[in-house]
Design a protein around this motif. Structure first.
Motif, PDB file in Angstrom:
ATOM      1  N   ASP A 276       0.829  -1.199   0.000  1.00  0.00           N
ATOM      2  CA  ASP A 276       0.000   0.000   0.000  1.00  0.00           C
ATOM      3  C   ASP A 276       0.871   1.260   0.000  1.00  0.00           C
ATOM      4  OD1 ASP A 276      -1.954  -1.893   0.318  1.00  0.00           O
ATOM      5  OD2 ASP A 276      -2.671  -1.172   2.262  1.00  0.00           O
ATOM      6  N   ASP A 277       0.398   2.295  -0.678  1.00  0.00           N
ATOM      7  CA  ASP A 277       0.996   3.639  -0.619  1.00  0.00           C
ATOM      8  C   ASP A 277       2.489   3.645  -0.972  1.00  0.00           C
ATOM      9  OD1 ASP A 277      -1.518   4.265   0.388  1.00  0.00           O
ATOM     10  OD2 ASP A 277      -0.847   4.323   2.467  1.00  0.00           O
TER      11      ASP A 277
ATOM     12  N   ARG B  89       0.536   6.515  -3.150  1.00  0.00           N
ATOM     13  CA  ARG B  89       0.445   7.293  -1.909  1.00  0.00           C
ATOM     14  C   ARG B  89      -0.686   8.324  -1.995  1.00  0.00           C
ATOM     15  NH1 ARG B  89       1.937  12.291  -3.045  1.00  0.00           N
ATOM     16  NH2 ARG B  89       3.531  12.706  -4.630  1.00  0.00           N
ATOM     17  N   PRO B  90      -1.247   8.740  -0.849  1.00  0.00           N
ATOM     18  CA  PRO B  90      -2.218   9.836  -0.857  1.00  0.00           C
ATOM     19  C   PRO B  90      -1.637  11.080  -1.523  1.00  0.00           C
ATOM     20  CG  PRO B  90      -2.205   8.740   1.271  1.00  0.00           C
ATOM     21  CD  PRO B  90      -1.048   8.164   0.487  1.00  0.00           C
ATOM     22  N   GLY B  91      -2.412  11.674  -2.385  1.00  0.00           N
ATOM     23  CA  GLY B  91      -1.942  12.809  -3.160  1.00  0.00           C
ATOM     24  C   GLY B  91      -1.193  12.427  -4.420  1.00  0.00           C
TER      25      GLY B  91
ATOM     26  N   GLY C 133     -12.444   5.647  -6.300  1.00  0.00           N
ATOM     27  CA  GLY C 133     -12.090   6.567  -5.234  1.00  0.00           C
ATOM     28  C   GLY C 133     -11.184   7.702  -5.655  1.00  0.00           C
ATOM     29  N   LEU C 134     -10.889   7.820  -6.949  1.00  0.00           N
ATOM     30  CA  LEU C 134     -10.025   8.883  -7.430  1.00  0.00           C
ATOM     31  C   LEU C 134     -10.767  10.217  -7.500  1.00  0.00           C
ATOM     32  CD1 LEU C 134      -8.319   6.763 -10.187  1.00  0.00           C
ATOM     33  CD2 LEU C 134      -7.069   7.922  -8.340  1.00  0.00           C
TER      34      LEU C 134
ATOM     35  N   GLY D  35      -3.963  13.783   0.045  1.00  0.00           N
ATOM     36  CA  GLY D  35      -2.668  14.455   0.019  1.00  0.00           C
ATOM     37  C   GLY D  35      -2.775  15.777  -0.693  1.00  0.00           C
ATOM     38  N   PRO D  36      -1.649  16.416  -0.971  1.00  0.00           N
ATOM     39  CA  PRO D  36      -1.662  17.705  -1.673  1.00  0.00           C
ATOM     40  C   PRO D  36      -2.117  17.548  -3.113  1.00  0.00           C
ATOM     41  CG  PRO D  36       0.577  16.897  -1.414  1.00  0.00           C
ATOM     42  CD  PRO D  36      -0.298  15.980  -0.611  1.00  0.00           C
TER      43      PRO D  36
END
Length: 280
Positions: free
Chosen positions: A105-106, A138-140, A205-206, A267-268
């Protein structure tokens, strides 16, 4: 689906050389150049970690490695993975299914799906592949996912003088059913409408989903004139229009391929410094 997967592997192993495709006909040259340009515009700065899912024999992965990116390639076809490893430079590559990625993950800054979606005729499988891309990014981070336009086949056959009664009937069928008929020459595949691709990205989920037409609306002119005296002028014009109209909603579906860009939430936003140019 497992029978279809076997047919896809057999097609790319015994009938089709993917490693030669992107340097051949005008449509493929446009696809390669514009995809590289969009990657340049979109990806985080090297040495970001990039997962290239369905990366074939490594055409895009090698361009990214040359810029200093850390790239891992996964592909369903063992022969593709062998060529990816054996090329120059040899790539970190493994056989894998886009619906079950052997990654943590990530673990990547961006994930590319430049082939798997159009070889997954079932909506559930396509959403699963996108969800897996989200999981390992990863998030972002960024997910870029390619699809074949719903209208690519009939437009191609018309541009190259092959639009017979059988293909015209297929064009009518494609208005309501995106599944490719493998008896026409290509393997098992699904051809997307733009709104379907957006919906599948959202279902995974995007967020911040945009879709661009890769080859632009004039690729069929370049194909029609491929063997004529104005071949290079037509190619150049098609490339310029692809750059100009690639994001124009009214023309996106006229491209042979679509490319969705989307962000993994949490994330950003996907902004940053100017990227170095990719070799084309």
């Amino acid at each position: 689906m497992e029978q279809q997967s076997g047919g896809i592997v057999a097609y790319y192993t015994d009938r089709y050389r993917e490693d030669l495709r992107l340097r051949g006909r005008p449509q493929a040259r446009l696809e390669r150049q514009r995809t590289l340009e969009i990657l340049r515009e979109s990806l985080p700065v090297a040495p970001a970690r990039i997962l290239d899912v369905g990366g074939g024999t490594g055409e895009y992965a090698r361009a990214l490695v040359a810029l200093g990116y850390q790239v891992r390639l996964l592909d369903l076809v063992p022969a593709h993975v062998d060529r990816a490893r054996a090329g120059r430079p040899g790539l970190d590559a493994e056989v894998a299914d886009a619906r079950a990625l052997p990654e943590e993950d990530d673990s990547y800054d961006a994930t590319l799906l430049l082939g798997p979606l159009y070889h997954l005729p079932d909506h559930t499988d396509r959403c699963t592949a996108l969800t897996e891309a989200v999981r390992v990014t990863r998030p972002g981070g960024l997910v870029l996912a390619a699809a074949i336009s719903r209208f690519a086949g009939p437009l191609d056959f018309a541009a190259t003088g092959r639009l017979d009664d059988r293909m015209l009937e297929e064009a009518r069928v494609l208005l309501t059913d995106g599944r490719n008929d493998p008896t026409l020459g290509f393997t098992h595949a699904y051809f997307h409408r733009v709104e379907e691709l957006v919906g599948e990205c959202h279902a995974a989920g995007l967020v911040d989903v945009t879709v661009e037409g890769i080859e632009g609306p004039a690729w069929i002119a370049a194909e029609a004139g491929a063997h004529g005296p104005m071949a290079e002028q037509l190619f150049t014009a098609a490339l310029l229009l692809a750059r100009t109209y690639g994001s124009e909603p009214a023309l996106v579906a006229a491209s042979a391929h679509l490319l969705a860009r989307a962000t993994v939430p949490g994330g950003p936003s996907r902004t940053g410094p100017t990227r170095p140019g990719l070799p084309v």
